[in-house]
Design an enzyme around this catalytic site. Structure first.
Site, PDB file in Angstrom:
ATOM      1  N   GLU A 280       0.821  -1.202   0.000  1.00 13.99           N
ATOM      2  CA  GLU A 280       0.000   0.000   0.000  1.00 13.99           C
ATOM      3  C   GLU A 280       0.866   1.267   0.000  1.00 13.99           C
ATOM      4  OE1 GLU A 280      -3.981  -0.669   1.753  1.00 13.99           O
ATOM      5  OE2 GLU A 280      -3.505   1.117   2.932  1.00 13.99           O
ATOM      6  N   GLU A 283       1.884   1.762  -3.421  1.00 15.37           N
ATOM      7  CA  GLU A 283       0.751   2.307  -4.173  1.00 15.37           C
ATOM      8  C   GLU A 283       0.620   3.810  -3.919  1.00 15.37           C
ATOM      9  OE1 GLU A 283      -2.684   0.159  -2.897  1.00 15.37           O
ATOM     10  OE2 GLU A 283      -3.652   0.185  -4.863  1.00 15.37           O
ATOM     11  N   CYS A 300      -8.615  -2.710   3.845  1.00 10.91           N
ATOM     12  CA  CYS A 300      -8.537  -3.877   4.735  1.00 10.91           C
ATOM     13  C   CYS A 300      -9.886  -4.334   5.258  1.00 10.91           C
ATOM     14  CB  CYS A 300      -7.690  -3.576   5.952  1.00 10.91           C
ATOM     15  SG  CYS A 300      -6.172  -2.776   5.578  1.00 10.91           S
ATOM     16  N   SER A 320      -7.540   1.234  -2.612  1.00  9.15           N
ATOM     17  CA  SER A 320      -6.335   0.421  -2.766  1.00  9.15           C
ATOM     18  C   SER A 320      -6.703  -0.946  -3.326  1.00  9.15           C
ATOM     19  CB  SER A 320      -5.665   0.257  -1.407  1.00  9.15           C
ATOM     20  OG  SER A 320      -4.733  -0.791  -1.457  1.00  9.15           O
ATOM     21  N   LYS A 359     -15.534 -10.833   7.295  1.00 11.56           N
ATOM     22  CA  LYS A 359     -14.412 -11.622   6.762  1.00 11.56           C
ATOM     23  C   LYS A 359     -14.905 -12.963   6.227  1.00 11.56           C
ATOM     24  CE  LYS A 359     -10.803  -8.972   7.443  1.00 11.56           C
ATOM     25  NZ  LYS A 359     -10.057  -8.453   6.284  1.00 11.56           N
ATOM     26  N   GLU A 362     -15.854 -12.133   2.847  1.00 19.46           N
ATOM     27  CA  GLU A 362     -14.636 -11.880   2.060  1.00 19.46           C
ATOM     28  C   GLU A 362     -14.014 -13.195   1.613  1.00 19.46           C
ATOM     29  OE1 GLU A 362     -11.597  -9.277   3.864  1.00 19.46           O
ATOM     30  OE2 GLU A 362     -10.063 -10.448   2.838  1.00 19.46           O
ATOM     31  N   GLU A 367     -13.019 -13.779  -6.130  1.00 17.25           N
ATOM     32  CA  GLU A 367     -11.683 -13.226  -6.376  1.00 17.25           C
ATOM     33  C   GLU A 367     -10.652 -13.843  -5.443  1.00 17.25           C
ATOM     34  OE1 GLU A 367     -14.782 -11.636  -6.207  1.00 17.25           O
ATOM     35  OE2 GLU A 367     -14.145  -9.670  -5.449  1.00 17.25           O
ATOM     36  N   CYS A 505     -11.275  -2.584  14.028  1.00 20.45           N
ATOM     37  CA  CYS A 505     -11.494  -4.022  14.239  1.00 20.45           C
ATOM     38  C   CYS A 505     -11.750  -4.365  15.706  1.00 20.45           C
ATOM     39  CB  CYS A 505     -10.295  -4.820  13.777  1.00 20.45           C
ATOM     40  SG  CYS A 505      -9.711  -4.337  12.166  1.00 20.45           S
TER      41      CYS A 505
END
Ligand code: SF4
Ligand code: SF4
Ligand code: FES
Lengths: 584, 170
Positions: A280, A283, A300, A320, A359, A362, A367, A505
């Site tokens: 990152e 980036e 994230c 990102s 998550k 996710e 992907e 989190c």
């Protein structure tokens, strides 16, 4: 402000004007029972459990919604009030399944605790019961309306904190139901899987989708190499699940517990966090140079990512492309690690322990499946699920001796630990980006200006001769505020950190339910959990991601450099606008 | 993945929403918009409600909440046979509620709903002004007087038989 004097249970109380009776009672140690009330959410006044007797008033008053007045005489505990409250609880129970022993929240249910403290020992009324099927389409959040008591806490948190407005009260009277628009399955709704509705629900009407059965099965399969990795924020909160005070750091006993449960290798998602920062920061440097797609927005938080796809697809180019620390580490396990140890990735079973229900979703994104068709992360456990597994296995957590992660993917810098709190990803990125941009070592590692105790913080950071404008948002309503500001062109930001959950989190939808005397979204708990992470960071020798020696090895041996072609293939992803479109 | 809501709302309704958006508290016109939609189409479809949500900037869950809360709004088209039970005072006193229950049980639908086969929809009405015939049930344009709960299955069967005869004629 004017001070109001009143009498509560024969005690004199003086409180500022505007205080509610419930709050006033708390100042003298009187805890009025409640159900729908939750600090930090709007007032609902739906359950009437908090009723009190006010001299001169015709009816009992809901103390959560009634303001103090000069000379008021209030009784919170008369026999009549206690009886009336008990009747109310009994009426709720009358329309509630009698299955406490087999319920996921047995022992942690606010309704159960309330009924017990009211002295309800038998079911007097037996009337018509609402019947619904469990709605379990989502990978993250399941809805069981049979257990819903219509307190609307979930509706409020989903709108007021997350700005998602996925839930609403549908139909009327006995048929009233809390659900997404058109009673759509959660999977087909704008739900971003954050799990805040689970956290606030007093009963088990919302729960995470259970993954413990899958994990037990993998653990007892001799052909599987079962690897676990734990998110930064787990260590700051898991202790609460075992009755330890909030803010007790528990990295090492958690490792021991995981080994006892039978995991073959115990790694740290933190390593993935260090890797995320490498990619990152690269980036960011590239975008700062080209001036394109600024501000860069962090990626994230899977709750934020789904929110992006439903509500703000116009910001996809800004976000990102880095996969999250969890997915990065899981990818490494089935590529780099598998190759190194000559393991067939199909026989590696990767479990991640996350503070987060999103998550789970996710991990099921196409992907994040390998080209050969298997997921990089096989199962995601929430902190709560892990706590339960540890207890179910008969492990006495408090008496464990500390253990240590396996290497190389268990070593991390302090920058990775603070990923678990709002502002942490920003600070970690700044530590690495600053050195990369100036070519000089940092003298001050703590970027306290981005350490947020609020839901939204802006700062301007001097790096060498340049100034970069940053913003940190947690809770998606705050993210909305900042994104709208960017859209209106009010301020030029370079880097924005967005976390879906309040506090980051550490306040995730999979964290332990609050212990007695605490409540969900309690800022005090969030501060203590964040404090634990900052302390771990301070105590480490390596506090910058790019100084993690194993991360350096990884680039030497495998990825060459951040942003390389291989890094792009394995560590980066893409986003797609999603239907139904969210309404901002 | 579809990203845009389909544009299926008639122009007049879109224009009306645009006017609402220029006023204070546009969201307070939600019921008015839904009202217009139902007037035109007879019921509210999911697509229409979602598009109203988008255009009026009101969360879809909220639109759905309002549409399901009020008895007035229908979420399904009316059936071929529109059954209406009079709940006026005279009919009620003579047991119209029991007739309504019998229809509910027989058809498996509640008020403002339509059977899965699209044949019957169930509604209630206020006094029809023929109290002498109480309790009264209308099925499309036929009026049935002094109905008893026991007759309900028969009324339904007769309607079905009517349908068959008309269909064979065609
Ligand atoms: S998981 Fe989050 S977005 Fe989904 S319904 Fe619950 S609170 Fe709303
Ligand atoms: S699902 Fe839970 S939080 Fe939501 S209204 Fe029902 S009981 Fe309250
Ligand atoms: S807590 Fe006051 S009405 Fe529910």
């Amino acid at each position: 402000m004017k001070t109001i004097h009143l009498t509560i249970d024969d005690m004199q109380v003086s409180v500022p004007e505007g205080t509610t009776l419930m709050q006033a009672a708390e100042t003298i140690g009187v805890h009025i029972p409640r159900l729908c009330y939750l600090p930090n959410l709007s007032l609902e006044g739906a359950c009437r459990i908090c009723i009190v007797e006010v001299a001169g008033a015709r009816t009992y008053q809901a103390s959560c919604a009634t303001k103090v007045a000069e000379g008021m005489i209030v009784k919170t505990n008369s026999p009549e009030i206690r009886q009336a409250r008990r009747d109310l609880v009994e009426l709720i129970l009358d329309n509630h399944p009698m299955e406490c022993q087999t319920c996921d929240r047995d022992g942690q249910c606010e309704l159960q605790t309330l009924a017990y403290s009211m002295g309800v020992r038998e079911r007097l009324f037996e009337g018509k019961r609402k019947r619904y099927e469990v709605e379990d389409s989502s990978f993250s959040v399941i809805r069981n309306s049979e257990k819903c008591i219509l307190c609307r806490r979930c509706v409020r948190v989903c709108s007021e904190v997350q700005g998602v407005h996925n839930l609403s009260q549908l139909y009327r009277g006995f048929n009233t139901l809390v659900a997404p628009a058109h009673v759509s399955p959660m999977l087909e709704s704008v739900c971003i899987n954050c799990g805040q509705c689970i956290n606030v629900c007093p009963t088990a009407a919302f729960l995470e989708k259970d993954s413990t059965d899958d994990v037990w099965a993998a653990l007892s399969d001799p052909n599987k190499h079962v690897v676990v990795h734990i998110a930064p924020s787990i260590r700051a909160a898991i202790g609460e699940g075992f009755g330890l005070p909030a803010g007790t750091p528990e990295t090492n006993r958690t490792v021991t517990a995981l080994r006892r449960l039978g995991f073959d290798v115990v790694f740290d998602t933190n390593f993935g966090a260090d890797l995320t920062i490498m990619e990152e920061a690269h980036e960011l440097a590239t975008r700062l140079k080209s001036g394109e797609n600024l501000p860069l927005i962090t990626s994230c938080s899977p709750g934020w990512i789904k929110f992006l796809e439903h509500f703000y697809p116009e910001f996809i180019p800004n976000t990102s492309t880095c996969k999250s620390p969890m997915t990065m580490l899981s990818v490494l396990l089935k590529t780099y690690y598998a190759e190194k140890h000559k393991l067939d990735p199909k026989n590696i079973y990767v479990v991640s322990v996350m503070p987060c229900t999103a998550k789970k979703f996710e991990s099921r994104r196409p992907e994040h499946f390998a080209p050969a068709g298997y997921p990089y992360t096989d199962a995601v456990l929430t902190t709560r699920e892990l706590v339960w597994m540890i207890k179910a296995y008969g492990i006495d957590f408090k008496h464990l001796t500390p253990g240590a992660f396996d290497n190389p993917l268990g070593f991390s810098s302090g920058a990775a630990d603070i990923f678990g709190t709002t502002g942490g990803v920003m600070e970690a990125a700044l530590r690495t980006a600053a050195e990369a941009l100036t070519g000089k070592p940092l003298t001050e590692l703590n970027f306290t200006e981005v350490r947020a105790t609020t839901g939204l913080k802006e700062a301007s950071i001097k790096i060498g001769d340049a100034t970069i404008n940053v913003a940190v948002a947690n809770g998606l309503n705050n993210a909305k505020t900042i994104l709208e500001k960017v859209k209106r062109g009010e301020k030029q930001f370079h880097l924005i950190e967005i976390m879906a959950c309040p506090g980051g989190c550490i306040g995730g939808g999979g964290q332990p339910y609050p212990s007695e005397g605490r409540y969900v979204l309690d800022e005090e708990i969030l501060k203590l959990r964040a404090g634990a992470l900052y302390n771990i960071d301070e105590a480490k020798n390596v506090r910058k991601s790019h100084e993690n020696p194993f991360v350096q090895d990884l680039y030497r041996e495998y990825f060459q450099h951040p942003g390389s072609e291989k890094a792009h293939k394995l560590l980066h992803t893409h986003y797609t606008p999603r239907s139904p479109r969210g309404i901002k | 993945m579809i990203t845009e809501t389909k544009n299926t709302l008639p122009k007049e309704i879109c224009d009306f929403i645009d006017v609402c958006l220029t006023r204070e508290h546009p969201e307070s016109y939600l019921i008015a918009v839904l009202h217009k939609l139902q007037q035109q189409f007879g019921y509210l479809t999911r697509e229409h409600m979602d598009e109203v949500a988008q255009r009026l900037h009101v969360p879809a869950s909220f639109v759905s909440g309002v549409a399901t809360f009020y008895h007035f709004f229908r979420l399904q088209p009316r059936g071929k046979f529109s059954i209406s039970v009079c709940l006026g005072t005279a009919c009620f006193v003579k047991g119209a509620d029991k007739i309504l229950d019998a229809f509910r049980a027989e058809l498996g639908v509640d008020l403002a709903e339509t059977t899965k086969d699209g044949l019957f929809s169930l509604d209630c009405t206020r006094c029809l002004g023929v109290c002498g015939l109480a309790p009264v049930v209308t099925i499309n344009d036929k009026v049935y007087s002094q109905v008893t709960p026991q007759q309900v299955p028969d009324l339904i069967n007769r309607a079905k038989a009517d349908l068959e005869t008309t269909e064979t004629k065609v």
